[in-house]
Each structure stands twice: as structure tokens, then as C-alpha cells.
Design a protein around this motif. Structure first.
Motif, PDB file in Angstrom:
ATOM      1  N   SER A   3      11.305  52.795 -17.152  1.00 54.56           N
ATOM      2  CA  SER A   3       9.894  53.115 -16.940  1.00 54.56           C
ATOM      3  C   SER A   3       9.371  53.832 -18.174  1.00 54.56           C
ATOM      4  O   SER A   3      10.096  54.067 -19.146  1.00 54.56           O
ATOM      5  N   THR A   4       8.102  54.210 -18.139  1.00 57.29           N
ATOM      6  CA  THR A   4       7.484  54.825 -19.311  1.00 57.29           C
ATOM      7  C   THR A   4       8.176  56.128 -19.724  1.00 57.29           C
ATOM      8  O   THR A   4       8.195  56.464 -20.914  1.00 57.29           O
ATOM      9  N   GLY A  36       5.690  48.725 -15.889  1.00 57.65           N
ATOM     10  CA  GLY A  36       4.557  49.592 -15.600  1.00 57.65           C
ATOM     11  C   GLY A  36       3.297  49.120 -16.292  1.00 57.65           C
ATOM     12  O   GLY A  36       3.290  48.107 -17.001  1.00 57.65           O
ATOM     13  N   ARG A  37       2.222  49.865 -16.092  1.00 57.67           N
ATOM     14  CA  ARG A  37       0.951  49.494 -16.690  1.00 57.67           C
ATOM     15  C   ARG A  37       0.948  49.824 -18.177  1.00 57.67           C
ATOM     16  O   ARG A  37       1.336  50.920 -18.580  1.00 57.67           O
ATOM     17  N   PRO A  38       0.494  48.876 -19.013  1.00 61.36           N
ATOM     18  CA  PRO A  38       0.453  49.147 -20.451  1.00 61.36           C
ATOM     19  C   PRO A  38      -0.603  50.193 -20.783  1.00 61.36           C
ATOM     20  O   PRO A  38      -1.656  50.260 -20.151  1.00 61.36           O
ATOM     21  N   THR A  39      -0.289  51.032 -21.755  1.00 59.32           N
ATOM     22  CA  THR A  39      -1.243  52.016 -22.260  1.00 59.32           C
ATOM     23  C   THR A  39      -1.322  51.883 -23.775  1.00 59.32           C
ATOM     24  O   THR A  39      -0.344  51.522 -24.433  1.00 59.32           O
ATOM     25  N   GLN A  76       7.906  47.117 -25.297  1.00 56.40           N
ATOM     26  CA  GLN A  76       7.389  45.853 -24.781  1.00 56.40           C
ATOM     27  C   GLN A  76       7.167  46.024 -23.276  1.00 56.40           C
ATOM     28  O   GLN A  76       8.124  46.233 -22.532  1.00 56.40           O
ATOM     29  N   PHE A  77       5.937  45.942 -22.837  1.00 57.05           N
ATOM     30  CA  PHE A  77       5.638  46.106 -21.416  1.00 57.05           C
ATOM     31  C   PHE A  77       5.877  44.800 -20.664  1.00 57.05           C
ATOM     32  O   PHE A  77       5.507  43.721 -21.142  1.00 57.05           O
ATOM     33  N   ILE A  78       6.493  44.920 -19.505  1.00 56.44           N
ATOM     34  CA  ILE A  78       6.700  43.771 -18.609  1.00 56.44           C
ATOM     35  C   ILE A  78       5.566  43.817 -17.593  1.00 56.44           C
ATOM     36  O   ILE A  78       5.630  44.535 -16.592  1.00 56.44           O
ATOM     37  N   THR A  79       4.529  43.058 -17.856  1.00 57.77           N
ATOM     38  CA  THR A  79       3.310  43.144 -17.039  1.00 57.77           C
ATOM     39  C   THR A  79       3.254  42.098 -15.938  1.00 57.77           C
ATOM     40  O   THR A  79       2.568  42.294 -14.941  1.00 57.77           O
TER      41      THR A  79
END
Length: 460
Positions: free
Chosen positions: A325-326, A346-349, A357-360
């Protein structure tokens, strides 16, 4: 009368043959040869949910159905002639303590351990073939480690030829004032490259703890997964255990198939090891090393970072990718892992966009990207044959197999005796058999795997 598609020849029992053939032909024409699920389990708690939200919830709740469990047990019990204790063609070695039970060394121990259950644990160990191989464990009783096993004997066993070898007794250690023991395998008995089951048994009451020691060459590559927040999607709808994010198990298995060592890290205390490992086993996660904090710590992120640094500096291992997680970004950045190999759920910021690399779109889409873009290469080491494949074993699995084997033999001998009885006797015995089987099934359902409390693995 011949039924089209029937290959059986008429016999004295041709009406029965006709019925069976007619049913099989009709079934093949109507439904084909594949099984079709035409109904989904709906818990009572979901009846008030909006209809548009039900499909996904049904899929998650399907495995909480007692009907599904009953169906699986019936399929298992059909194979009466198969050996239930075989693995890779060899019979699995059933553990029996090498030393008989003895009186406690301390008189107070017998009083302290009344009406408390064991909560022992052994740390999963990673070692080099030419380096020290040290096993550490802690032996506690009661919820929240209320009672410590102090000054008592603990026997150490290792399966030196897994997965079906014999358990070898190595030595006996005395627990210290905090219930801990530490044992270094002698140089002449050091283990070669591989994954070895470890079992430590308390001499006084034969309670025990299980773990693994993994011996690897230098340069072994691994992939890290943070359990909290990245695997658990939410608490269970029925309040039994957290749900797993869709596709999470497939992603872990993908990296395992490429030859990487799987390492699970969590900031939770080691007193929760049995429940967390049972949760991983329940959801069929691939086998790997599980790292816990040594008791309650005020900075679990620092513990994660120190653990990963020790693997890199002390054991000369190489980290290839990491998931979490973040809050795990700082941990992975501290060990110089590039942002392209840090995958965050999690939500990208905007602040963190350049650090990972965000897994959206979920793990399923992420796995498709790994396979399509060839972003996941095979591990660059020679340990693929030594690393343990498959998933975590469920608690009490060997005991379950022994009980099932005994019950199958009982059912088989009972059926032979009833063949010579009259029809009324057969009906009466069949009712008794069904009642005993339902009782056994209920017992297995309670002992096969312990269920986690609500919210055990929820995000912190």
C-alpha cells in the motif's frame, strides 16, 4: 428398443440399461459434457442489498456456503481406493515426537499452564549454504501471550529430505525467561540448498510449533508482498474472514512460477502468526517466507525495512519487485528499489506518482500487463528446483487425512458386511451410515482450518 447413441448391449437388466442410456443421451444433448452452475449461494444478510451489487457479492460469498463444503467433502470421499497419504509417489511421513512426555522441570509450570492453550511460533528462517543456520522460536500460552514457558525443554526436529522424508531429531534446548530459544545447526549437520520443514515440540505437554528453514545460494532473487492492505480487500460480509482482492493469488503465483522466492511481510506481531498463515492457506496463496514483528513494536515500517536490508546485505539476496500500500513506498525506497518495480494498490496521488507504479484496475489487469509486455522476466538464479512450489498447508491437514482414511476403511468394511443382509437391514444400516457420516463431516469442518476473526487482516 435401442437408444440412439447408446453403446451398451441389451442384458437381462435391459430396462435399467435403457433408463441409464436415455438419461445420459438426454443430458449430453441438453447440457453437453461440461458442468453448469445454475444457482449461487445468497446469505440472508445480503437479501436487502441492491440488486446491481449482488453479482460480485454472490461470487465472494459462494465459498461460505455449507452446501459447497458438503459437496467438496462428498467428492473427496468417493475415492475410496486412492492412497490419502501419498505425495509424488511416496508416503508422507507422519510426525511422532521422538521423546516421551516428561514432568516439567519447574514445579510452577504445571500451575501456570492450567486452562490455557498454546500459541507457539517459530520464525521462518533464510540462510546461506555456507553460512550460519539459526532457528529461533518463542513458546507462549493463552491469548495475548499471557503465560510464558520458562526454563523448560523444547525438542527440535527437521525433515532433512522433504517432502516425504523422515523427521530427524537434532537437539533439545531450554527456553529462557521470555520463552525464547535459539539453536544454531552444527557445521557438520548443515543443510544443503532447499526448503526444510521444522517442528519444535515442548517436552512437557507435546505442544508444538511449525516453520521452515530455506537455504539459498547467494544472489537469489525474491519478490516481496505486504499482506496488510494489498491482499485483504475488506472484512468478510459474514464477519468470518477478510476477502482477498481479486487476482491477488494469481499475481503471486505468476512470480513463483518464474522462479522467484516469495516473501510476505507484515507489521503485525508474531503472536498472530498461526491465524495469518491459516488465512494464507485458506485462500491458497503460494508458499513463501512470512516475516512478522517481534512482538508489539511502535514502528512496524522500520521493522520491514530492516528485515529486507538484512536479506540484501547479510544474505546477499536481490530484490526484484515489491507490492504493498502507499505506506510501504518509503520502505521499498529505502532499500534502493527503483519506482518501476514498486507496485502499489490504492488511489494514485500526484505526490507519489513518480515514486511507484499504481495498480488502478485491479490485479487481473496488472497480471495481463506483466504477461503481455514481458515486464516479468524469469529469476536469474539456479534455485528454481530447490524452492518449494505449491501453497501453504492447512493446519491439521495430516490429521484430517488420517481420519478420512480410517473412516473410508470403516465404510468399506461395513458395506461388505451388509451385502448379505435383508433389504430391511440394508435400509436401517444405510440410515446409520448417513448419520455417522454427517457427524464426521461436521467434525472435519471445524478442525480442518481455523477461521480468522472479523477484520484480522484489515488495513491499519
Amino acid at each position: 428398443v435401442l437408444v440412439p447413441g447408446c453403446e451398451q448391449t441389451p442384458s437381462p437388466g435391459w430396462p435399467i440399461c435403457l433408463n441409464e442410456c436415455f438419461a445420459s443421451v438426454v443430458a449430453a444433448k441438453w447440457w453437453g459434457t461440461k458442468r453448469i452452475d445454475y444457482a449461487l449461494y445468497c446469505p440472508d444478510a445480503l437479501t436487502a442489498f441492491p440488486t446491481v451489487a449482488l453479482p460480485h457479492l454472490f461470487h465472494a460469498s459462494y465459498w461460505e456456503s455449507t452446501d459447497v463444503v458438503s459437496f467438496l467433502l462428498r467428492q473427496v470421499m468417493r475415492h475410496e481406493n486412492s492412497s490419502v497419504l501419498e505425495l509424488d509417489g511416496k508416503e508422507v511421513s507422519v510426525f511422532t515426537p521422538s521423546k516421551p512426555r516428561e514432568k516439567w522441570l519447574r514445579k510452577r509450570t504445571n500451575v501456570k499452564l492450567r486452562n490455557v492453550t498454546a500459541n507457539h511460533r517459530i520464525n521462518d528462517t533464510i540462510a546461506n549454504e555456507d553460512g550460519p543456520q539459526t532457528l529461533t522460536g518463542r513458546f507462549m500460552y493463552g491469548p495475548l501471550d499471557m503465560v510464558t514457558l520458562t526454563g523448560e525443554k523444547v525438542d527440535i526436529h527437521i525433515m532433512t529430505q522433504p517432502p516425504s522424508g523422515e523427521w530427524v531429531y537434532f537437539d533439545t534446548e531450554i527456553s529462557n525467561s521470555s520463552g525464547r530459544i535459539s539453536y544454531e545447526i552444527p557445521e557438520e549437520r548443515r543443510l544443503g540448498i532447499g526448503v526444510y520443514p521444522v517442528k519444535m515440540v515442548v517436552r512437557g505437554d507435546h505442544t508444538f510449533a511449525d516453520s521452515y528453514i530455506t537455504v539459498l545460494p547467494k544472489g537469489t532473487e525474491f519478490v516481496v508482498f505486504s499482506i496488510d492492505g494489498s491482499f485483504a480487500a475488506s472484512v468478510s460480509i459474514m464477519g468470518s474472514d477478510p476477502k482477498v482482492r481479486a487476482g491477488a493469488v494469481d499475481v503471486v503465483r505468476h512470480w513463483q512460477d518464474l522462479g522467484y522466492l516469495i516473501i510476505y511481510v507484515t507489521g503485525r506481531p508474531d503472536m498472530q502468526k498461526q491465524r495469518v498463515v491459516a488465512w494464507l492457506a485458506q485462500h491458497n496463496f503460494p508458499h513463501g517466507i512470512v516475516s512478522f514483528c517481534d512482538g508489539l513494536v511502535h514502528d512496524p515500517l522500520r521493522h520491514k525495512a530492516n528485515f529486507l536490508k538484512s536479506l540484501i546485505t547479510d544474505l546477499h539476496m536481490r530484490i526484484h519487485a515489491a507490492y504493498g500500500s502507499t505506506k510501504d513506498i518509503s520502505v521499498y525506497s529505502s532499500i534502493s528499489l527503483p519506482p518501476t518495480h514498486i507496485y502499489i494498490v490504492g488511489r494514485p496521488t500526484k505526490k507519489l506518482q513518480s515514486q511507484c507504479q499504481f495498480i488502478t484496475e485491479g490485479y487481473a489487469a496488472h497480471l495481463a500487463q506483466l504477461e503481455y509486455n514481458h515486464r516479468a522476466r524469469p529469476a536469474k538464479n539456479t534455485t528454481r528446483m530447490a524452492l518449494r512450489k505449491g501453497s501453504f498447508g492447512l493446519p491439521s491437514q495430516a490429521e484430517f487425512l488420517r481420519k478420512r482414511n480410517h473412516l473410508l476403511r470403516t465404510i468399506s468394511s461395513r458395506s461388505e458386511r451388509t451385502q448379505s443382509q435383508s433389504d430391511s437391514d440394508k435400509d436401517r444400516d444405510r440410515e446409520r451410515s448417513q448419520r455417522s457420516m454427517s457427524i464426521a463431516t461436521g467434525c472435519w469442518g471445524r478442525s480442518a482450518a481455523s477461521r480468522l476473526e472479523s477484520g484480522l487482516l484489515g488495513q491499519k
